[in-house]
Design an enzyme around this catalytic site. Structure first.
Site, PDB file in Angstrom:
ATOM      1  N   GLU A 196     -15.913  -7.572 -17.018  1.00 36.65           N
ATOM      2  CA  GLU A 196     -16.409  -6.482 -17.871  1.00 36.65           C
ATOM      3  C   GLU A 196     -15.321  -5.845 -18.737  1.00 36.65           C
ATOM      4  O   GLU A 196     -15.631  -5.152 -19.710  1.00 36.65           O
ATOM      5  CB  GLU A 196     -17.092  -5.397 -17.025  1.00 36.65           C
ATOM      6  CG  GLU A 196     -16.169  -4.543 -16.174  1.00 36.65           C
ATOM      7  CD  GLU A 196     -15.851  -5.140 -14.805  1.00 36.65           C
ATOM      8  OE1 GLU A 196     -15.442  -4.390 -13.911  1.00 36.65           O
ATOM      9  OE2 GLU A 196     -16.013  -6.379 -14.640  1.00 36.65           O
ATOM     10  N   GLY A 230     -14.875  -2.086  -6.544  1.00 36.07           N
ATOM     11  CA  GLY A 230     -14.708  -0.806  -5.870  1.00 36.07           C
ATOM     12  C   GLY A 230     -13.306  -0.702  -5.303  1.00 36.07           C
ATOM     13  O   GLY A 230     -12.604  -1.713  -5.167  1.00 36.07           O
ATOM     14  N   CYS A 277     -15.468  -8.686  -7.988  1.00 36.26           N
ATOM     15  CA  CYS A 277     -14.387  -8.102  -7.198  1.00 36.26           C
ATOM     16  C   CYS A 277     -14.895  -7.700  -5.815  1.00 36.26           C
ATOM     17  O   CYS A 277     -15.234  -8.551  -5.011  1.00 36.26           O
ATOM     18  CB  CYS A 277     -13.757  -6.929  -7.959  1.00 36.26           C
ATOM     19  SG  CYS A 277     -12.165  -6.382  -7.277  1.00 36.26           S
ATOM     20  N   TYR A 278     -14.987  -6.409  -5.508  1.00 35.84           N
ATOM     21  CA  TYR A 278     -15.497  -5.972  -4.208  1.00 35.84           C
ATOM     22  C   TYR A 278     -16.906  -6.507  -3.977  1.00 35.84           C
ATOM     23  O   TYR A 278     -17.245  -6.953  -2.873  1.00 35.84           O
ATOM     24  CB  TYR A 278     -15.484  -4.446  -4.148  1.00 35.84           C
ATOM     25  CG  TYR A 278     -15.918  -3.873  -2.809  1.00 35.84           C
ATOM     26  CD1 TYR A 278     -14.994  -3.648  -1.793  1.00 35.84           C
ATOM     27  CD2 TYR A 278     -17.247  -3.546  -2.572  1.00 35.84           C
ATOM     28  CE1 TYR A 278     -15.390  -3.128  -0.562  1.00 35.84           C
ATOM     29  CE2 TYR A 278     -17.655  -3.017  -1.357  1.00 35.84           C
ATOM     30  CZ  TYR A 278     -16.727  -2.808  -0.357  1.00 35.84           C
ATOM     31  OH  TYR A 278     -17.113  -2.281   0.858  1.00 35.84           O
ATOM     32  N   ASP A 330     -25.330  13.082 -31.016  1.00 36.94           N
ATOM     33  CA  ASP A 330     -26.263  13.029 -29.896  1.00 36.94           C
ATOM     34  C   ASP A 330     -27.483  13.915 -30.124  1.00 36.94           C
ATOM     35  O   ASP A 330     -28.624  13.483 -29.968  1.00 36.94           O
ATOM     36  CB  ASP A 330     -25.544  13.441 -28.604  1.00 36.94           C
ATOM     37  CG  ASP A 330     -24.251  12.682 -28.396  1.00 36.94           C
ATOM     38  OD1 ASP A 330     -24.154  11.549 -28.910  1.00 36.94           O
ATOM     39  OD2 ASP A 330     -23.341  13.216 -27.744  1.00 36.94           O
ATOM     40  N   HIS A 380     -12.408  -9.156 -13.080  1.00 42.04           N
ATOM     41  CA  HIS A 380     -13.284  -8.184 -13.751  1.00 42.04           C
ATOM     42  C   HIS A 380     -13.666  -8.700 -15.141  1.00 42.04           C
ATOM     43  O   HIS A 380     -12.958  -8.465 -16.114  1.00 42.04           O
ATOM     44  CB  HIS A 380     -12.583  -6.821 -13.873  1.00 42.04           C
ATOM     45  CG  HIS A 380     -12.455  -6.099 -12.576  1.00 42.04           C
ATOM     46  ND1 HIS A 380     -13.428  -5.252 -12.104  1.00 42.04           N
ATOM     47  CD2 HIS A 380     -11.472  -6.124 -11.639  1.00 42.04           C
ATOM     48  CE1 HIS A 380     -13.049  -4.768 -10.934  1.00 42.04           C
ATOM     49  NE2 HIS A 380     -11.878  -5.279 -10.626  1.00 42.04           N
ATOM     50  N   LYS A 430     -22.632   6.004 -26.339  1.00 43.39           N
ATOM     51  CA  LYS A 430     -22.516   6.513 -27.705  1.00 43.39           C
ATOM     52  C   LYS A 430     -22.824   5.449 -28.763  1.00 43.39           C
ATOM     53  O   LYS A 430     -23.509   5.735 -29.749  1.00 43.39           O
ATOM     54  CB  LYS A 430     -21.103   7.072 -27.929  1.00 43.39           C
ATOM     55  CG  LYS A 430     -20.864   7.658 -29.308  1.00 43.39           C
ATOM     56  CD  LYS A 430     -21.576   8.994 -29.502  1.00 43.39           C
ATOM     57  CE  LYS A 430     -20.873  10.092 -28.759  1.00 43.39           C
ATOM     58  NZ  LYS A 430     -21.434  11.432 -29.068  1.00 43.39           N
TER      59      LYS A 430
END
Length: 525
Positions: free
Chosen positions: A176, A59, A86-87, A232, A174, A380
């Site tokens: 991710e 964050g 992180c945060y 979609d 991070h 997606k």
């Protein structure tokens, strides 16, 4: 969409991070179902969801700042396996008795991390020295009692810690993001080795779950599906068709904002492959009439969203006699809403309203349908996998994303028939050349934008011209939440530019948009 009762989720707690949705996506890539929840989630709400694990996101705040996102520390007493990032790492450290300080040692971007000892189960299989992606000012300077320091950097002595008995872990960087070389390995180590979760969530699970949910929701009622021809709506329609069969009528609204050949592709290719009953509505005059004189992009999106619904309501009235004859009402409308649509429209956990997607923020208040949105929490790439599982042709499943408002938000200025024809011709040339060059698989999408209210001086045939500029916006992305511009070969760009300026009379200049997201969005409006 929530997980099936037999599929307990990993909860990603969002502290306002830019990458919270990306964490959820990485968890799913590891074969584990995930859901996002806001940092304000209560202990009772956590218990009700019965998660198998939690990941606390990063964050933008300092844990010491006034108004910083808070988290109920008693949630840690539930004993749920937890990974802080992180945060979230600092929130864990502070709540569990460690120490977080404003050391003045800031680390942003690529950083060298050193694994301590064997790195524990969290860093198992990663090298002693590795490149990680940092973005922090505060640091954990003391790990909680009973926690092993697993890694450090030059500026952060406690860059990762863990307690195997509690199954609590944290990293300052991070994992991710792709810039952390072993980030996905770390996430998978936490999920599979530390928390002991199997990799058993996949597209087949989603199909089975959604078919059951749709059948329960719909019962014997009739359903209308909003079919645009994009990935979609095609997948959501196919899912509902598998669930309720002939109770579904797909409605394709030709709003006059389509690219070349799209109506024909829907009417022929999709219907032949799925057997769905299709009604085509020619509503171009209506849409263009309401868009006349409108230049504000938010107003355009809301008008298009409203008129989509009005078009479906008209079909509903026309089909009512048929429905009455069969004794069943038409109550439901299917939409291909995805998770990024919801997030950007302000519907995510603690997220801002970036722009109103026509199928989310653009829906009218007096909506006369109950919505079915089977893809609402999917990204997606997950939707494409489900589409292939359902047997939808690759020409549709693999096509580049195209916005529901169509070319209406790729014309900067008022939308008119003449401007639409100019943009269609330019767009068709760009798509044709990218396909010829074999670049479709490298590009997430390539919006072609007409700067309708801008003119530039040019020279064509030894004479002065005063034509429109066309913008090429090729981007690469994984989930549309972040994106970078695609480095296309110069010879391809040159060919596209030459063809557009030679073949589209009203255009005398082609420019390339080299902006990433953020700060720019993928579409210009």
């Amino acid at each position: 969409m929530s997980a099936d009762t037999a599929q307990r989720p990993v909860l990603v707690v969002d502290f306002g991070a830019q990458y919270a949705q990306l964490i959820a996506r990485r968890v799913r890539e590891a074969g584990v179902y995930s859901e996002l929840v806001p940092h304000s989630v209560s202990k009772a709400e956590i218990e009700a969801k019965n998660p198998v694990a939690m990941i606390l996101s990063g964050g933008p705040s300092s844990v010491y700042a006034d108004g910083a996102p808070e988290f109920d520390a008693s949630i840690f007493d539930l004993g749920i396996p937890t990974l802080g990032i992180c945060y979230g790492f600092q929130v864990m450290a502070q709540a569990l008795g460690g120490e977080v300080a404003q050391t003045g040692n800031r680390e942003y971007g690529a950083t060298d991390a050193t694994v301590a000892g064997d790195g524990g189960v969290l860093l198992e299989g990663t090298p002693v020295d590795q490149n990680v992606w940092m973005s922090h000012g505060d640091s954990v300077v003391k790990a909680p009692d009973g926690y092993q320091v697993l890694a450090s950097t030059a500026g952060t002595p406690v860059a990762a810690f863990g307690n195997a008995d509690a199954c609590f872990y944290g990293v300052q960087w991070h994992p991710e993001v792709k810039h952390s070389d072993y980030g996905q390995r770390i996430i998978e180590n936490f999920l599979h080795k530390a928390a002991g979760l199997p990799a058993d969530w996949n597209s087949g699970n989603v199909i089975e779950e959604q078919v059951a949910r749709i059948r329960e929701q719909v019962g014997s009622a009739r359903v209308i599906s909003a079919l645009s021809g994009g990935v979609d709506s095609a997948v959501s329609t196919a899912l509902v068709h598998r669930a309720v069969g002939d109770q579904l009528t797909a409605v394709f609204v030709d709003h006059g904002l389509l690219r070349q050949g799209e109506r024909e592709q829907v009417e022929k290719d999709y219907v032949e492959s799925t057997g769905v009953r299709l009604i085509t509505v020619d509503a171009a005059d209506t849409f263009l009439g309401h868009l006349a004189g409108v230049t504000d992009p938010e107003e355009k999106r809301k008008i298009i969203g409203r008129e989509f619904i009005r078009a479906f309501e008209k079909v509903q009235r026309e089909l009512v006699d048929e429905a009455k004859a069969e004794g069943e009402p038409i109550k439901f409308l299917v939409q291909g809403t995805l998770y990024p649509d919801v997030v950007e429209s302000g519907g995510g956990a603690g997220t801002a309203n970036i722009k109103s997607h026509h199928n989310v923020g653009g829906l009218p208040d007096d909506l006369d349908f109950e919505l079915i949105e089977p893809l609402r929490t999917l990204f997606k790439d997950e939707v494409r996998a489900i589409g292939r599982e359902l047997g939808i042709p690759e020409a549709i499943v693999g096509r580049q994303p195209f916005p529901g408002p169509g070319l209406g938000i790729r014309i900067i200025g008022e939308v008119t028939r003449e401007r639409l024809e100019i943009l269609r011709d330019a767009d068709a040339i760009a798509r044709e050349e990218l396909t010829k060059a074999g670049l479709d698989g490298e590009i997430w999408q390539c919006p072609v934008v007409l700067l309708a209210d801008v003119r530039s001086v040019g020279v064509q045939g030894d004479g002065r011209t005063y034509g429109h500029p066309i913008v090429l916006r090729p981007v690469s992305s994984e989930d549309a939440m972040t994106a970078d511009w695609t480095r296309l070969p110069y010879d391809v760009l040159s060919k596209i530019s030459n063809r557009i300026t030679n073949e589209v009379r009203e255009v005398n200049r082609v420019v390339l948009d080299v902006t990433s997201k953020p700060p720019g969005t993928i579409e210009w409006e």
